[in-house]
Design an enzyme around this catalytic site. Structure first.
Site, PDB file in Angstrom:
ATOM      1  N   ASN A   1       0.860  -1.189   0.000  1.00 30.45           N
ATOM      2  CA  ASN A   1       0.000   0.000   0.000  1.00 30.45           C
ATOM      3  C   ASN A   1       0.894   1.237   0.000  1.00 30.45           C
ATOM      4  OD1 ASN A   1      -1.847   2.012   0.453  1.00 30.45           O
ATOM      5  ND2 ASN A   1      -2.404   1.351   2.533  1.00 30.45           N
ATOM      6  N   TRP A   2       0.971   1.866  -1.160  1.00 25.87           N
ATOM      7  CA  TRP A   2       1.874   3.019  -1.292  1.00 25.87           C
ATOM      8  C   TRP A   2       1.295   4.290  -0.675  1.00 25.87           C
ATOM      9  CZ3 TRP A   2       4.103   2.655  -7.028  1.00 25.87           C
ATOM     10  CH2 TRP A   2       4.839   1.477  -7.143  1.00 25.87           C
ATOM     11  N   LYS A   3       0.013   4.254  -0.312  1.00 26.05           N
ATOM     12  CA  LYS A   3      -0.661   5.429   0.288  1.00 26.05           C
ATOM     13  C   LYS A   3      -0.439   6.647  -0.620  1.00 26.05           C
ATOM     14  CE  LYS A   3      -0.316   3.187   4.727  1.00 26.05           C
ATOM     15  NZ  LYS A   3      -0.286   3.288   6.184  1.00 26.05           N
TER      16      LYS A   3
ATOM     17  N   HIS B   1      -9.654   1.086   4.299  1.00 26.25           N
ATOM     18  CA  HIS B   1      -8.411   1.251   5.069  1.00 26.25           C
ATOM     19  C   HIS B   1      -8.692   2.166   6.258  1.00 26.25           C
ATOM     20  CE1 HIS B   1      -4.391   2.461   6.234  1.00 26.25           C
ATOM     21  NE2 HIS B   1      -3.977   1.359   5.649  1.00 26.25           N
TER      22      HIS B   1
ATOM     23  N   GLU C   1      -7.115   4.503   7.517  1.00 28.11           N
ATOM     24  CA  GLU C   1      -6.887   5.940   7.277  1.00 28.11           C
ATOM     25  C   GLU C   1      -8.095   6.561   6.594  1.00 28.11           C
ATOM     26  OE1 GLU C   1      -3.059   5.561   5.358  1.00 28.11           O
ATOM     27  OE2 GLU C   1      -2.198   4.945   7.282  1.00 28.11           O
TER      28      GLU C   1
ATOM     29  N   GLU D   1      -5.832  -5.237  10.174  1.00 27.61           N
ATOM     30  CA  GLU D   1      -4.811  -4.230  10.450  1.00 27.61           C
ATOM     31  C   GLU D   1      -5.144  -3.535  11.768  1.00 27.61           C
ATOM     32  OE1 GLU D   1      -2.630  -2.924   6.630  1.00 27.61           O
ATOM     33  OE2 GLU D   1      -4.352  -1.630   6.906  1.00 27.61           O
TER      34      GLU D   1
ATOM     35  N   GLY E   1       2.021   1.917  10.856  1.00 26.63           N
ATOM     36  CA  GLY E   1       2.992   3.005  10.784  1.00 26.63           C
ATOM     37  C   GLY E   1       3.667   3.310  12.110  1.00 26.63           C
TER      38      GLY E   1
ATOM     39  N   SER F   1       2.977  -2.495  10.323  1.00 22.88           N
ATOM     40  CA  SER F   1       4.416  -2.545  10.623  1.00 22.88           C
ATOM     41  C   SER F   1       5.082  -3.858  10.205  1.00 22.88           C
ATOM     42  CB  SER F   1       4.677  -2.251  12.112  1.00 22.88           C
ATOM     43  OG  SER F   1       4.269  -0.921  12.430  1.00 22.88           O
TER      44      SER F   1
ATOM     45  N   GLY G   1       2.665  -1.309   4.328  1.00 24.36           N
ATOM     46  CA  GLY G   1       2.703   0.127   4.045  1.00 24.36           C
ATOM     47  C   GLY G   1       4.137   0.587   3.816  1.00 24.36           C
ATOM     48  N   GLY G   2       4.723   1.172   4.858  1.00 24.68           N
ATOM     49  CA  GLY G   2       6.044   1.802   4.755  1.00 24.68           C
ATOM     50  C   GLY G   2       7.089   0.953   4.050  1.00 24.68           C
TER      51      GLY G   2
HETATM   52  P1  PGA Z   1       2.552   0.047   7.707  1.00 26.24           P
HETATM   53  O1  PGA Z   1       1.103   0.313   7.018  1.00 26.24           O
HETATM   54  O2  PGA Z   1       3.083  -1.223   7.107  1.00 26.24           O
HETATM   55  O3  PGA Z   1       3.364   1.254   7.327  1.00 26.24           O
HETATM   56  O4  PGA Z   1       2.316  -0.065   9.174  1.00 26.24           O
HETATM   57  C1  PGA Z   1       0.214  -0.748   6.781  1.00 26.24           C
HETATM   58  C2  PGA Z   1      -1.039  -0.205   6.153  1.00 26.24           C
HETATM   59  O5  PGA Z   1      -1.486   0.888   6.502  1.00 26.24           O
HETATM   60  O6  PGA Z   1      -1.640  -0.872   5.274  1.00 26.24           O
END
Ligand code: PGA
Length: 252
Positions: free
Chosen positions: A12-14, A98, A100, A170, A176, A215, A236-237
């Protein structure tokens, strides 16, 4: 994970990567993935980079997923993107719900219940994201939250399509933060989600792929991906770095 389910590692590149940056990232990623087999890989770039990434990944094992979608096929919904717009450019799937989007943009379970059948009908693989906050976990409300989200969000998905879904667990406190769920926490929550799907359609629940997200990095991926009910990861990251993401895929 069960051998019956092909693992899925999704990045997930956000809101990262311009088209030019996305081209650099995928150019580094594709050779790093060339020896991988037996695992599905998806990237979820921002809308504007979707078409470029579909073209750049053509003929590779990497599929391209969007990060959101509106339920209507078209209409007066300023700023939104519809399923036919995604399929037109060759997108294969879509993240839905998601945390977010739920927390910052007010995405509701009611909206998600409308989106899921639309995505499936369009031939897009939906990745529904669910998970509890730190407060909810501390109050002992994790299962109540997961039950609510799974039941509400899947309300309009026909039983015989439940196996086509991907659900990502999640925990919001792990996203994050560098604070990954323990293997016990991940397996317990994901096993609970599979049981919720099985309440509706036991044979479909054996096909539904359930991911862990929060994470995930090259150091913790193998342990999480070895859990019986964990069929992959939503990253994510660490998906923004080709070497890290390829290492996580290799652990799948
Ligand atoms: P993260 O994000 O791996 O940076 O914790 C995961 C996500 O939001 O899908």
């Amino acid at each position: 994970m069960s051998s019956a389910r092909i693992p899925l590692i999704a990045g997930n590149w956000k809101m990262h990567e311009t088209i030019a940056e996305a081209e650099q990232l995928i150019a580094a990623l594709l050779p790093a993935l060339s020896t991988v087999s037996g695992v599905d890989v998806a990237i979820c770039p921002p809308f504007l980079a979707l078409q470029a990434m579909v073209e750049s990944t053509r003929g590779s094992r990497v599929q391209v997923y969007a990060q959101n979608m509106h339920h209507a096929p078209e209409g007066a919904y300023t700023g939104e993107v519809a399923a036919p717009m995604l399929t037109e450019v060759g997108v294969h799937g879509v993240l839905l719900g998601h945390s977010e989007r739920r927390e910052m943009f007010g995405e509701s379970d009611r909206e998600l219940a409308q989106k899921l059948p639309v995505a499936l009908d369009a031939g897009l693989t939906p990745v529904l994201c669910v998970g509890e906050t730190e407060d909810e976990r501390e109050r002992g409300d994790t299962e109540r939250k997961l039950r609510h989200q799974v039941q509400e969000d899947l309300a309009h998905v026909p039983d015989d399509q439940l196996g086509d879904l991907v659900i990502a667990y999640e925990p919001i406190w792990a996203i994050g933060t560098g604070q990954v769920a323990t293997p016990e926490q991940a397996e317990e929550a994901i096993g609970f989600i599979r049981a919720l799907v099985a309440d509706r359609a036991p044979e479909q629940a054996e096909r539904t792929r359930l991911l862990y997200g929060g994470s995930v990095n090259p150091d913790n991926a193998a342990e999480l991906l070895a859990l019986p009910d964990v069929d992959g990861a939503l990253v994510g990251g660490a998906s923004l770095d080709a070497t890290s993401f390829a290492a996580i895929v290799a652990a799948g």
